[in-house]
Design a protein around this motif. Structure first.
Motif, PDB file in Angstrom:
ATOM      1  N   LYS A 110      10.151  50.091   5.964  1.00 44.19           N
ATOM      2  CA  LYS A 110      10.751  48.291   5.683  1.00 44.19           C
ATOM      3  C   LYS A 110      12.069  48.812   5.932  1.00 44.19           C
ATOM      4  N   ASN A 111      12.913  49.772   5.335  1.00 43.29           N
ATOM      5  CA  ASN A 111      14.124  50.023   5.431  1.00 43.29           C
ATOM      6  C   ASN A 111      14.590  50.884   5.483  1.00 43.29           C
ATOM      7  N   MET A 112      15.875  52.101   5.074  1.00 43.19           N
ATOM      8  CA  MET A 112      16.733  52.849   5.387  1.00 43.19           C
ATOM      9  C   MET A 112      15.791  53.824   4.293  1.00 43.19           C
ATOM     10  N   PHE A 113      16.550  55.065   4.382  1.00 41.23           N
ATOM     11  CA  PHE A 113      16.021  56.035   3.202  1.00 41.23           C
ATOM     12  C   PHE A 113      18.277  56.417   2.999  1.00 41.23           C
ATOM     13  N   TYR A 114      18.123  55.728   1.976  1.00 41.80           N
ATOM     14  CA  TYR A 114      19.373  56.275   1.764  1.00 41.80           C
ATOM     15  C   TYR A 114      19.325  57.135   0.319  1.00 41.80           C
ATOM     16  N   GLY A 115      20.093  58.282   0.563  1.00 42.47           N
ATOM     17  CA  GLY A 115      19.759  59.728  -0.658  1.00 42.47           C
ATOM     18  C   GLY A 115      21.137  59.621  -1.211  1.00 42.47           C
ATOM     19  N   ARG A 116      21.376  59.931  -2.097  1.00 44.53           N
ATOM     20  CA  ARG A 116      22.329  60.761  -3.268  1.00 44.53           C
ATOM     21  C   ARG A 116      22.290  61.930  -3.436  1.00 44.53           C
ATOM     22  N   ILE A 137      17.768  65.245  -4.383  1.00 43.19           N
ATOM     23  CA  ILE A 137      18.017  65.327  -2.975  1.00 43.19           C
ATOM     24  C   ILE A 137      18.992  67.006  -3.320  1.00 43.19           C
ATOM     25  N   SER A 138      18.240  67.890  -3.000  1.00 43.49           N
ATOM     26  CA  SER A 138      19.101  69.171  -3.448  1.00 43.49           C
ATOM     27  C   SER A 138      19.771  70.160  -3.269  1.00 43.49           C
ATOM     28  N   PHE A 139      19.999  69.621  -2.131  1.00 47.88           N
ATOM     29  CA  PHE A 139      21.303  70.567  -0.462  1.00 47.88           C
ATOM     30  C   PHE A 139      21.374  69.533   0.180  1.00 47.88           C
ATOM     31  N   PRO A 140      22.711  69.124   0.545  1.00 52.04           N
ATOM     32  CA  PRO A 140      23.116  68.121   1.106  1.00 52.04           C
ATOM     33  C   PRO A 140      23.413  68.821   2.470  1.00 52.04           C
ATOM     34  N   GLU A 193      30.081  71.080   2.844  1.00 52.39           N
ATOM     35  CA  GLU A 193      30.480  71.896   1.978  1.00 52.39           C
ATOM     36  C   GLU A 193      30.813  71.917   0.683  1.00 52.39           C
ATOM     37  N   LYS A 194      32.489  70.244   0.899  1.00 47.10           N
ATOM     38  CA  LYS A 194      32.850  69.998  -0.406  1.00 47.10           C
ATOM     39  C   LYS A 194      32.682  68.813  -0.569  1.00 47.10           C
ATOM     40  N   GLY A 195      32.614  67.455  -1.821  1.00 49.77           N
ATOM     41  CA  GLY A 195      32.517  66.426  -1.488  1.00 49.77           C
ATOM     42  C   GLY A 195      30.945  66.218  -2.000  1.00 49.77           C
ATOM     43  N   SER A 196      29.783  67.207  -1.848  1.00 53.10           N
ATOM     44  CA  SER A 196      28.704  66.303  -1.550  1.00 53.10           C
ATOM     45  C   SER A 196      28.185  65.595  -2.599  1.00 53.10           C
ATOM     46  N   ALA A 197      28.464  66.050  -4.258  1.00 59.36           N
ATOM     47  CA  ALA A 197      28.601  65.468  -5.160  1.00 59.36           C
ATOM     48  C   ALA A 197      28.831  64.328  -5.403  1.00 59.36           C
ATOM     49  N   TYR A 198      29.822  63.234  -4.295  1.00 59.44           N
ATOM     50  CA  TYR A 198      29.813  62.248  -4.523  1.00 59.44           C
ATOM     51  C   TYR A 198      28.821  61.771  -3.018  1.00 59.44           C
ATOM     52  N   GLY A 199      28.536  62.285  -2.260  1.00 57.80           N
ATOM     53  CA  GLY A 199      27.627  61.983  -1.247  1.00 57.80           C
ATOM     54  C   GLY A 199      26.690  62.041  -0.901  1.00 57.80           C
ATOM     55  N   PRO A 249      16.621  66.902   3.778  1.00 60.56           N
ATOM     56  CA  PRO A 249      16.540  66.986   2.939  1.00 60.56           C
ATOM     57  C   PRO A 249      16.021  66.696   1.640  1.00 60.56           C
ATOM     58  N   ASP A 250      14.858  65.618   2.040  1.00 58.28           N
ATOM     59  CA  ASP A 250      14.124  65.564   0.486  1.00 58.28           C
ATOM     60  C   ASP A 250      13.437  66.263   0.711  1.00 58.28           C
TER      61      ASP A 250
END
Lengths: 318, 762
Positions: free
Chosen positions: B252-258, B282-285, B303-309, B236-237
């Motif tokens: 060189k490393n992973m893609f971790y995106g909040r 990222i604008s959609f989980p 659906e839920k929890g994306s704010a901390y996902g 979702p980038d």
């Protein structure tokens, strides 16, 4: 300078379409306008480019055109005015037309502040005598001295705004940090008065604090009277006449300095060597004041930090 | 679990599955085979084997009959440890009650999805910890007293697992006994795939020494080895981005995106560097994975929890030889608490665990839908079902164009400010008359007294030098009468730095470290607490709506989501989403948003500043129009202002390829007039410089895009290097040629660096 200024202009305009912040492009377009003898546009673009030399050159051209056009008639008007004035003065002397005004002026001098103001002009010709009057509490007042200081601060600020672009240390008025300018003007005045009085009391100075304050205020009269006119006139000058501007501003400052020296000498009734000693000691004391202030600031800041850190740690771990 | 019957056993001996798998080889991810049940069973085992061989022979014979089509091929084998727990008309769900791993059989395609790696193959690079992670349905990360984090999985730590059947699935409670942490998980089959839930009330932290950091669910769902399967992962980038499966990667490393970017409430001050363009958050989980384009794919939506996902993407070649991506959810984080101004301090764990429920949907697709357009359409259907997307009005036969005007800004003089007018109302009117565009989306920025960098009022007040409120109403009415829309720019979150009109002490949100949140959008600003935000927003919108018929263009709130740790009214990041939704739903006027996150799409009349691609990270291979496909036909979207474009022609072509409408940022006065104001970030804007370009580009784009306005995108393909075709629901196709040479196919030619509208497909 040779170059394809006009040919380059559209390209630089294209640059500005993509990024209006490229100062170089404004400069180049201004140069092109200058070559095309479109001076009013050139002036605007030199202003954007913050190019004082280009601005000055362009302004010279514009001023030259005005002078060419109106110089003859202006001289005529001046000459005519001079003749009219001469005739008027003669007739007036005979008929006393302005007598009521003179009387009014005379009566106005009964008001203390007006008298203090008139006294200001006396310093131009008789500085030493005038300080003697202050010392004897004959003329000058604390209120007027404070007003004079306020006026000096005001002149300082206003002259920053009205000095012509060519001579202004600030390219644009938003850069002027007024609060800082006020502090920079008020602080030396306060320190000077305090330090000079304190130094004088321990070195046989005769002046009292009141005399020092009033005397120092009157010493600044060249600045109070002439700084603003010089700033206004700078709008009509170009780099070619930079001498007029710098000379006059320096003259005003040197004059103020001389006045202060005379002030110290007369108010405290010093000899020449005592005066010099007093002034040097005063300057040293001012520096000490600043240093002490800075040290206190640092110490208290440390104390504040320390207390803050303790509170934070206690709240976090406690 | 014992009561769950396995219907497969009576029909066929278990060894059947093994063979069948080899034959069918549907699942390219090599199989984790269950240990053979034949071992050590003596005669019974041999008999079973014989029977199996017989059945097998029969089946092989049957397989050679022509009437047996693909759909009739028996399903691939499921290891014995997996028990069937649910079935619907499309899928059959099997769960391993020891690890909570699942397998999902797509009955239409007979494709078996794996939630993890059961057994390693030769060449797999997974250490014990990664193996356990890959095998387990749930893993957690805990934080110890020193705030040091460590990850453990069901398969490599002491645990107590209680599994109970529920409607169409199972509910499980996993207690990581060494750490006293309990996590609940509900796995259910639904119409389009699988639903996973982690209810907050199931989470327990029983040991004060250990705190729950993160929860990972099904990290290896659909994981593939290197380049063994053709396909890609969808990230979702930006508008959407692909990482193609390959044996190695440049990254060189992973893609971790909040999701929705970093939480300002945890970091306090947004890092800002004027020389760096900040990455788009990222604008959609959502993420997706495609196993063979046109074969099988799945989409995962939070659906839920994306704010901390968080999305965590591992391309093969980094740490492991697997391609996998998954969600992680953050319950506690360590943060650095400075205790003095010189920067010394302690690292500590947040006091209160983030409270939020997690609901994830995995939607499985096959056949033609198994590509990024299909994934986007599936997400579109999901949003429509949830009421998070609505069809907007498309009665105007022309495309829109966003014209944002700067009213003016202020410049300091003495102790006061002077207003620098840039576009007055009458000048705006003159520009619009001059442009003669049929469907303008006009936004007025810097309309408030003293202009853009002053705090907007809480009741409608216009800077006097720009015109009167009556002029404003008249202009807005004219624009609407001519088919356009008129909105005032407003940033409800921003408390502009060093400006009057609010209290830094009481009104702005605070980070966990007890500092005020600070960030940067168009201006440097603090962020209002929700209560103050709501109060100001409600007051302003009520006043605006009562006085005139205009909308608001809302900046920041669409894409900035922060938790607030101010003690008087703390707000959790997940709760902020519903709080925003509520207050914005009740707004009495139409709203447009700048780069809104998924939860605001349903409230928006327009989407501004649609990205024209991804962030160009080295992990990713290509940008795809995932987001434009989701929104196409529903929410009109406008690109970033084209006067700031670094490559105008490419960007125009991208607009046409993605179906994005153009935008320009304009002033009437020359840009140089505001060089000394805070609006100097608008580095080119003068109408005199851009008018002609606007007319030309609008005409060109309108001819291409007007016939497909309001239509959904059904196909997006790359025809050749630099040539893309986008097909809409009404059958029209737009072919965009980015290359320097004309592109010809079947007698149709698309000129170099140009686009063409076709009635049918190429």
């Amino acid at each position: 300078m040779e170059g394809f200024y006009t040919e380059a202009k559209p390209h630089f305009e294209n640059v500005l379409t993509y990024d209006g912040l490229v100062i170089m492009a404004y400069q180049a377009i201004a140069d092109a306008y200058y070559k095309e003898q479109d001076y009013s546009n050139a002036l605007q673009f030199y202003r954007y480019a913050e190019d004082r030399d280009g601005y000055s050159e362009t302004f010279w051209e514009l001023r030259n055109a005005v002078l060419q056009r109106y110089l003859g008639s202006a001289l005529g008007v001046l000459f005519g005015g001079w003749i009219v004035m001469g005739v008027f003065t003669r007739l007036e002397r005979r008929h006393g037309w302005l007598e009521p005004l003179r009387r009014l002026a005379h009566n106005a001098r009964q008001i203390r502040l007006v008298d203090d103001l008139v006294f200001l002009f006396r310093f131009i010709r008789q500085p030493a005598d005038s300080f003697y009057y202050i010392k004897q509490n004959l003329r000058g007042s604390l209120l007027f001295a404070l007003l004079l200081y306020a006026w000096v601060v005001l002149v300082r600020i206003v002259s920053l705004y009205v000095t012509g672009f060519v001579f202004n240390p600030y390219a644009s008025s938003w850069q002027i940090y007024v609060e800082m300018e006020i502090v920079n003007t008020v602080l030396p005045i306060v320190l000077w008065n305090a330090a000079n009085y304190l130094v004088a009391t321990i070195s046989d100075g005769e002046g009292r604090l009141r005399h020092v304050i009033i005397g120092s205020a009157y010493s600044l009269f060249p600045y109070a009277l002439f700084a603003l006119p010089i700033a206004l006139i700078s709008n009509l000058l170009t780099r070619n006449e930079v001498f007029i501007y710098t000379f006059s501003t320096q003259l005003v400052l040197v004059w103020c300095g001389i006045m202060l020296v005379i002030m110290v000498k007369e108010i405290h009734n010093y000899s020449a060597s005592e005066t010099l000693k007093n002034i040097l000691t005063t300057l040293f004391t001012m520096a000490m004041f600043l240093l002490t202030g800075y040290i206190l600031y640092v110490l208290f800041n440390q104390l504040y930090e320390f207390i803050l850190a303790i509170i934070q740690e206690v709240s976090l771990r406690g | 679990m014992a009561n769950l019957v396995n219907p497969r056993t009576p029909i066929l001996p278990s060894s059947f599955g093994r063979h069948q798998r080899r034959k069918g080889e549907q699942n390219l991810l090599a199989p984790a085979l269950s240990p053979s049940p034949l071992m050590g069973r003596g005669w019974g085992g041999v008999k079973a084997a014989l029977r199996a061989a017989l059945v097998l022979l029969l089946l092989l014979l049957a397989g050679s009959f022509p009437r047996l089509s693909k759909a009739d091929t028996p399903p691939p084998a499921v290891p014995a440890s997996y028990q069937p727990v649910a079935e619907n008309d499309r899928f059959q769900l099997y769960v391993d009650s020891a690890t909570l791993a699942f397998k999902l059989l797509d009955k239409g395609s007979n494709y078996l999805w794996h939630s993890g790696i059961d057994e390693l193959m030769e060449g797999d690079r997974l250490n014990q910890s990664w193996q356990a992670f890959a095998k387990s349905g749930v893993s957690i990360e805990y934080l110890d007293e020193k705030a040091i984090n460590k990850r453990v999985s069901i398969a490599n730590t002491n645990h107590a697992l209680k599994v109970t059947p529920v409607e169409q699935g199972v509910s499980a409670q996993i207690t990581f006994s060494d750490y006293g942490i309990t996590v609940g998980l509900v796995l259910q089959l639904e119409a389009d795939g699988v639903r996973v839930e982690v209810p907050f009330q199931s989470i327990r932290e029983g040991d004060a020494k250990f705190r729950l950091g993160r929860v990972y669910v099904y990290p290896f769902l659909g994981a593939t080895r290197g380049g063994s399967v053709p396909g890609y992962m969808l990230l979702p980038d930006g508008t959407g981005s692909l990482i193609r499966f390959a044996d190695s990667t440049k990254a060189k490393n992973m893609f971790y995106g909040r999701y929705y970017g970093a939480d300002l409430g945890m970091i306090g001050i947004m890092p800002f560097n004027s020389r760096v363009v900040p990455p788009l958050p990222i604008s959609f989980p959502v993420f997706g994975m495609v196993h063979g384009e046109g074969q099988n794919a799945f989409l995962s939506v939070v659906e839920k929890g994306s704010a901390y996902g968080e999305v965590q993407v591992h391309p093969a070649g980094i740490l492991t030889n697997f391609n996998f991506l998954h969600h992680a959810f953050i319950y506690n984080e360590a943060y650095f608490q400075a205790t003095n101004r010189s920067g010394a301090g302690v690292t500590t764990v947040q006091k209160q665990t983030n409270a939020f429920d997690v609901v994830i949907h995995y939607r499985f697709l096959t056949g033609d839908a198994a590509n990024y357009v299909g994934l986007a359409r599936s997400y579109q259907r999901y949003l429509l079902e949830k009421g998070l997307l609505h069809r907007s009005d498309t009665s105007n036969p022309n495309i829109g164009i966003r014209l944002e005007f700067l009213g003016g800004d202020k410049e300091k003089v003495l102790f006061w400010y002077r207003f620098v007018p840039m576009t007055t109302l009458s000048q705006m009117h003159e520009i619009l008359e001059g442009l003669q565009l049929p469907n303008p989306e006009v936004i007025y920025y810097g309309w408030q007294p003293l202009g853009a960098s002053n705090m907007p009022p809480t009741s409608l007040a216009l800077e006097g030098a720009l015109g009167s409120l009556d002029d404003l109403r008249a202009l807005a009415d004219t624009i609407v009468a001519n088919g356009g829309r008129f909105s005032l720019y407003y940033d409800p979150q921003a408390a502009y730095w060093e400006e009057a009109g609010y209290s830094v002490r009481n009104d702005v949100a605070m980070a966990i470290t007890n500092v005020n949140l600070e960030g940067y959008n168009r201006l440097y600003n603090y962020y209002f607490t929700f209560d103050v935000l709501k109060q100001r927003f409600v007051a302003l919108t009520a006043d605006v709506a009562a006085r005139m018929n205009v909308g608001l263009a809302l900046d920041s709130i669409g894409w900035t989501l922060y938790s607030d740790f101010r003690q008087s009214a703390p707000l959790n990041r997940e709760a902020a989403i519903s709080a925003y939704q509520t207050v914005l739903t009740e707004a009495p006027l139409p709203l447009g948003f700048y780069r809104p996150n998924d939860y605001l799409w349903g409230l928006a009349q327009a989407y501004y500043d649609m990205p024209l691609g991804d962030n160009g990270y080295i992990y990713t291979d290509e940008a795809v129009p995932f987001l434009p496909v989701v929104l196409a036909g529903y929410l009109p979207n406008y690109g970033p202002p084209l006067n700031f474009s670094a490559n105008l022609q490419d960007d125009l072509l991208r607009h046409v390829e993605y179906g994005i409408y153009p935008s320009y940022f304009l002033t009437y006065e020359p840009t140089a007039n505001m060089l000394n104001t805070r609006s100097a970030w608008i580095y080119t804007s003068a109408y005199a410089q851009w008018g002609e370009q606007i007319r030309r580009s609008y005409q060109w784009m309108n001819a291409l895009l007007a016939p497909v306005r309001g239509q959904e995108i059904t196909v997006h393909v790359k025809l050749a290097e630099g040539v893309f075709a986008t097909t809409y629901a009404n059958g029209r196709q737009i072919v965009v040629n980015y290359t320097d040479r004309p592109f010809t196919r079947d007698g149709t030619t698309v000129e170099a660096r140009n686009a063409l509208l076709l009635e049918g497909g190429l």
